[in-house]
Design a protein around this motif. Structure first.
Motif, short mmCIF file in Angstrom:
data_model
loop_
_atom_site.label_atom_id
_atom_site.label_comp_id
_atom_site.label_asym_id
_atom_site.label_seq_id
_atom_site.Cartn_x
_atom_site.Cartn_y
_atom_site.Cartn_z
N ILE A 152 -7.76 0.26 3.03
CA ILE A 152 -8.96 -0.16 3.78
C ILE A 152 -8.76 -1.58 4.32
CG2 ILE A 152 -11.35 -0.92 3.40
CD1 ILE A 152 -11.71 1.58 1.62
N THR A 153 -8.24 -2.45 3.46
CA THR A 153 -8.00 -3.85 3.86
C THR A 153 -7.04 -3.92 5.05
OG1 THR A 153 -8.37 -4.61 1.60
CG2 THR A 153 -7.10 -6.07 3.02
N LEU A 197 -8.13 0.81 -1.70
CA LEU A 197 -8.69 -0.51 -1.34
C LEU A 197 -7.70 -1.31 -0.49
CD1 LEU A 197 -10.36 -1.54 -4.72
CD2 LEU A 197 -11.36 -0.27 -2.83
N MET A 198 -6.41 -1.22 -0.84
CA MET A 198 -5.39 -1.88 -0.02
C MET A 198 -5.35 -1.28 1.38
SD MET A 198 -1.95 -2.66 -2.21
CE MET A 198 -1.89 -1.21 -3.25
N HIS A 243 0.83 -1.21 0.00
CA HIS A 243 0.00 0.00 0.00
C HIS A 243 0.87 1.26 0.00
CE1 HIS A 243 -3.10 2.87 1.38
NE2 HIS A 243 -2.29 3.19 2.38
#
Lengths: 274, 274
Positions: free
Chosen positions: A176-177, A173-174, A118
């Protein structure tokens, strides 16, 4: 404008999805997390998702499609370039503040910086975005750049812009993950607590926003009509007035969209191939 | 073909980056993890990244640009459509096997399915990819579909294809992030063990591969030249022979690229706007 109502529907969807993404990001940190602050703790970290989603996702997306808004077609290309560059500058500023927040948080908590995919992809995207902004200013806003260079660089500028935008969404998205895995302790991510579902929906909203922006940005019939660019290029340094939004070469049709009267003398090389 | 040598350089880069991504995925599971197997354990899970990167990233990317290879321009459009659809079918098959592996692993280990953003976005991408394949077959390969429908759907087909491809890459990056956080126990992800650096590089390779494919797929001057599509559409069901790679309407130039002799009778509506 061909498909004017459809364009408006896409624009409304983009604004709704972008606005909802920002609201979801705020609710995430204010309701589920530690709120916002600047104290080296989690509240400082929380500026990172909020500012990235507001600036680097929502505002960047709007900056990308700003030329396509038909009611701006009566404004000079120069004014629109300033708005385009201005929005990107705001997006970059928010992204940089957001980076300061996360580095500050990491340093205060003794968490190493730049170890994750990320962070690798995200920092690269911020650096490329800054380079794109500087290069875009030099090539497309300064008056002395030869038209041939503008012509050669426009497809690269457009492609890079969309690529960076897509990469930023992937990076979000990374992020958030990562954050959900690290921060959900009482009920872990795998057991789908309410916060996990809520933030997954935020991720879906961001993807949907990106998809709508990409569609709008790549429809050839939604491009700004052609105009006399050289006229507007020469005006740099002269400032701009209300006249910048009254282009005599454009007429407004009954559907509210501006159309080109004389498409011959033109900025062919200035236009994207996407 | 305009910029033939540059095209070859991009193609070579794409093949190298895609090949390296597959090699890195294999080395990750074989050298750093538990290898490959089908026993409900980690070795079964490991098929998931290997098959997704091989099929859903590498092969999907090649399927997207297959029309652009200039040495295929002497082949009929029908044959190239079969190759395009065939490669996508292989990619989908590998993606489905890869999903079976991960569901099987989760069920055997009592890990819930479909809780993560990675799984939400990823499964949606697989379903949309399957729909795109079926719709593409019905609209562009079956002979009875009206040309007007093909014309209307081609921009959507192209856009959806690139959007799904980009989404798959974003999903792969989320998957890599998840897996590194979950599986690095002795030296955690934040302390950058060798495996973390190695797999981060895999993530960068995948992004670079996606960027090269996107560039190749969106350059208008690298499109396959126009041809008599109706002629080839009518041939569905007749099979194809060596003659499918000798199109009399195309001549091969000295740089090895095919060029169109008669650009008038043509498949205008069949061509992408991207």
């Amino acid at each position: 404008m061909e498909g004017y109502k459809l364009f408006l529907a896409f624009l409304a969807s983009a604004l709704l999805l972008g606005f909802l993404s920002v609201v979801f990001a705020l609710l995430w940190v204010l309701h589920y997390r530690e709120g916002l602050g600047w104290n080296g703790g989690s509240a400082e970290f929380n500026w990172h998702p909020v500012l990235m989603i507001t600036g680097f996702v929502f505002i960047q997306g709007i900056a990308i499609i700003v030329y396509r808004l038909p009611w701006t077609w009566k404004c000079s290309k120069f004014l629109m370039k300033l708005i385009h560059a201005g929005l990107h500058t705001i997006a970059l500023t928010l992204a940089i503040i957001s980076l300061v927040a996360v580095f500050d948080f990491h340093n205060a908590q003794n968490i190493p910086n730049m170890y994750s995919l990320h962070s690798w992809i995200g920092l690269t995207a911020v650096i490329l975005y800054a380079l794109q902004l500087v290069l875009g200013f030099v090539v497309f806003l300064l008056p002395f750049t030869p038209t041939s260079l503008r012509t050669a660089l426009m497809p690269i500028h457009t492609y890079s812009g969309l690529l960076i935008f897509g990469t930023v969404i992937a990076t979000a998205l990374m992020g958030i993950t990562e954050k959900l895995i690290f921060s959900l302790n009482i009920i872990p991510y795998r057991d789908s607590p309410k916060e996990a579902i809520f933030v997954n929906v935020l991720g879906v909203l961001i993807v949907a926003y990106g998809a709508v922006i990409m569609w709008m940005a790549t429809r050839p019939h939604w491009k700004r009509p052609l105009e006399h660019v050289f006229q507007t290029h020469q005006r740099i340094g002269e400032g701009f007035s209300e006249e910048d939004c009254h282009n005599p070469d454009l007429e407004i049709s009954s559907d509210g969209a501006a159309r080109k009267r004389n498409p011959k003398s033109d900025e062919t090389g200035q236009r994207s191939t996407m």
